[in-house]
Design an enzyme around this catalytic site. Sequence first.
Site, PDB file in Angstrom:
ATOM      1  N   GLU A 147       0.820  -1.230   0.000  1.00  0.00           N
ATOM      2  CA  GLU A 147       0.000   0.000   0.000  1.00  0.00           C
ATOM      3  C   GLU A 147       0.844   1.266   0.000  1.00  0.00           C
ATOM      4  OE1 GLU A 147      -2.294  -0.291   3.590  1.00  0.00           O
ATOM      5  OE2 GLU A 147      -3.436  -1.998   2.856  1.00  0.00           O
ATOM      6  N   PRO A 148       1.661   1.476  -1.022  1.00  0.00           N
ATOM      7  CA  PRO A 148       2.482   2.692  -1.008  1.00  0.00           C
ATOM      8  C   PRO A 148       1.687   3.949  -1.362  1.00  0.00           C
ATOM      9  CG  PRO A 148       2.862   1.478  -3.016  1.00  0.00           C
ATOM     10  CD  PRO A 148       1.910   0.648  -2.212  1.00  0.00           C
ATOM     11  N   TYR A 207       5.310  17.590  11.950  1.00  0.00           N
ATOM     12  CA  TYR A 207       6.337  16.565  12.268  1.00  0.00           C
ATOM     13  C   TYR A 207       7.755  17.120  12.244  1.00  0.00           C
ATOM     14  CZ  TYR A 207       2.511  14.083   9.796  1.00  0.00           C
ATOM     15  OH  TYR A 207       1.308  13.643   9.322  1.00  0.00           O
ATOM     16  N   CYS A 236      -1.309  32.724  11.552  1.00  0.00           N
ATOM     17  CA  CYS A 236      -1.087  33.311  12.866  1.00  0.00           C
ATOM     18  C   CYS A 236      -0.687  32.253  13.899  1.00  0.00           C
ATOM     19  CB  CYS A 236      -2.359  34.051  13.294  1.00  0.00           C
ATOM     20  SG  CYS A 236      -2.056  35.109  14.681  1.00  0.00           S
ATOM     21  N   GLU A 237       0.462  31.642  13.683  1.00  0.00           N
ATOM     22  CA  GLU A 237       1.004  30.630  14.601  1.00  0.00           C
ATOM     23  C   GLU A 237       2.516  30.729  14.527  1.00  0.00           C
ATOM     24  OE1 GLU A 237      -0.463  27.493  15.992  1.00  0.00           O
ATOM     25  OE2 GLU A 237      -2.499  27.735  15.220  1.00  0.00           O
ATOM     26  N   ARG A 244       3.158  19.484   6.985  1.00  0.00           N
ATOM     27  CA  ARG A 244       4.176  18.540   7.456  1.00  0.00           C
ATOM     28  C   ARG A 244       5.285  19.167   8.315  1.00  0.00           C
ATOM     29  NH1 ARG A 244       7.163  15.655   4.825  1.00  0.00           N
ATOM     30  NH2 ARG A 244       6.744  13.686   5.871  1.00  0.00           N
TER      31      ARG A 244
HETATM   32  N1  LLP Z   1      -1.663   1.997   4.337  1.00  0.00           N
HETATM   33  C1  LLP Z   1      -2.118   2.412   5.516  1.00  0.00           C
HETATM   34  C2  LLP Z   1      -3.056   1.580   6.262  1.00  0.00           C
HETATM   35  C3  LLP Z   1      -1.668   3.638   6.044  1.00  0.00           C
HETATM   36  O1  LLP Z   1      -2.104   4.040   7.230  1.00  0.00           O
HETATM   37  C4  LLP Z   1      -0.775   4.428   5.297  1.00  0.00           C
HETATM   38  C5  LLP Z   1      -0.328   5.719   5.804  1.00  0.00           C
HETATM   39  C6  LLP Z   1      -0.337   3.948   4.041  1.00  0.00           C
HETATM   40  C7  LLP Z   1      -0.795   2.719   3.610  1.00  0.00           C
HETATM   41  C8  LLP Z   1       0.602   4.709   3.156  1.00  0.00           C
HETATM   42  O2  LLP Z   1       1.828   4.974   3.735  1.00  0.00           O
HETATM   43  P1  LLP Z   1       2.992   5.634   2.852  1.00  0.00           P
HETATM   44  O3  LLP Z   1       3.415   4.635   1.799  1.00  0.00           O
HETATM   45  O4  LLP Z   1       2.460   6.857   2.240  1.00  0.00           O
HETATM   46  O5  LLP Z   1       4.079   5.933   3.822  1.00  0.00           O
HETATM   47  N2  LLP Z   1       0.998  12.383   6.973  1.00  0.00           N
HETATM   48  C9  LLP Z   1       2.226  11.640   7.233  1.00  0.00           C
HETATM   49  C10 LLP Z   1       2.114  10.210   6.799  1.00  0.00           C
HETATM   50  C11 LLP Z   1       0.969   9.493   7.449  1.00  0.00           C
HETATM   51  C12 LLP Z   1       0.807   8.111   6.930  1.00  0.00           C
HETATM   52  C13 LLP Z   1      -0.410   7.472   7.483  1.00  0.00           C
HETATM   53  N3  LLP Z   1      -0.675   6.186   6.932  1.00  0.00           N
HETATM   54  C14 LLP Z   1       3.377  12.364   6.547  1.00  0.00           C
HETATM   55  O6  LLP Z   1       3.139  13.387   5.919  1.00  0.00           O
HETATM   56  O7  LLP Z   1       4.527  11.942   6.660  1.00  0.00           O
END
Ligand code: LLP
Length: 417
Positions: free
Chosen positions: A271-272, A314, A344-345, A310
């Site tokens: 699931e990328p 983070y 405004c932060e 982001r």
């Molecule tokens: N599958 C599930 C169940 C997930 O919760 C996520 C991400 C993905 C796949 C995809 O993950 P990826 O391949 O994109 O790393 N907002 C944060 C990232 C939060 C990811 C949450 N879940 C950021 O900007 O770094």
Amino acid sequence: MKSFVEQSNFFGTENPEALAKQYGTPLYVYNEENLRAHMKAVAGVITKYPYRANFSMKANSNLSILKMALEEGLNADAMSVGEMTLLLKAGFPSDRIFFVPNNVSEEELQFAIDHDIMTSLDSLEQLELFGTLNPGGKCSVRINPGVGAGHHEKVVTAGKKTKFGIEESDVDAIFDIAKKYNLHIAEINQHVGSQYLDPQPFLDAVENFLRIAEKFDELEYIDFGGGYGIPYHKLDDEAAFDMESFSERFTALLDAYAERHPDNIPLFKSEPGRYCVAEGGVILGRVHATKQNYGNKYAGTDIGMNVLARPTLYDSWHDIEILRDGKAVTEGEHEEVYVTGNICESGDLLCKGRNLPKIQRGDLVCVLDAGAYGFSMSSNYNSRLLSAEVLITKEGKAKLIRRRQTFEEMFATFPEE
Ligand code: LLP
């Protein structure tokens, strides 16, 4: 000094200054070739066994980009009814959508059931609810394997300190509920975390998950989750995720499983999200004011935390390039600067004390690697409008793929007085 946008010809035949003038700033700009190349790479990670990569659309939910993912042979995963609805609108058939929710209502589960969308249940209570809604049905369960990975505590999505998944020791309880409602647990899924450049934690999680899979009978799918990282420090030559060696090591783990179960090889899935879209998107923002405040230089832009959350959320690093008159400024005087937004932060900062070419009012700031979790996490905070999005097509031409929100749209949910 090099410039990523110029070396990669990110803007094709378009001039970024002209784009900023035509569409306004802040402006998300995507490059189709870059997006498609990354999508192709994840689609082809496993070729020896039945395999599908799901594009995790929470990273980017632009309709044109979803259509691209479909064309590149990706399935997709969704987190909400809104995401499922968009995927259907993009043309994904139900059997190429995977609903991976967390803490959802009966109505949301019913939507997936009514649309024949395979659903992952993330707790025993949600599995029980699904059983009452769809007795005799098929589903997946999300297992929390007890270990996680990721770039920040807030994106580690497995392990003993997260809300996600069902712990392994509850497997018997899963079987009890499945029996009670005559459910077929056709899939198990996990997602351990996000943004790792070293694939080892993911591969360890795959190996562990294949062990857990042996507790289940007749699995049709095993989904290992996403998380492949991208080089956010590309201007410092950070190495990219090595897809080729990853693919070999991943395949070797599946070989071991296939040897043990030659007659029962499921469809393997991942699931990328970020990997597919992060590097294919940048944000152009205008510098509206610079100042010196108690010894620090600030360059104030229109890329606030409402546009890109982001860095605030983070402390994430995004490389930044400065464009003047449509050209990247790489030479000349440099200085340490705080690049900020207009919100405004005090946490509304794109970077803190970073060495960048001396910024002037009127310059464009170009934030790299913003295609994932950029627009999709943007908001109307401070009553600012959601940005427009432009795609640089394979032909190198700009195409508007989302127009800027209007004030009327932002205020449309208030009742008439
Ligand atoms: N599958 C599930 C169940 C997930 O919760 C996520 C991400 C993905 C796949 C995809 O993950 P990826 O391949 O994109 O790393 N907002 C944060 C990232 C939060 C990811 C949450 N879940 C950021 O900007 O770094």
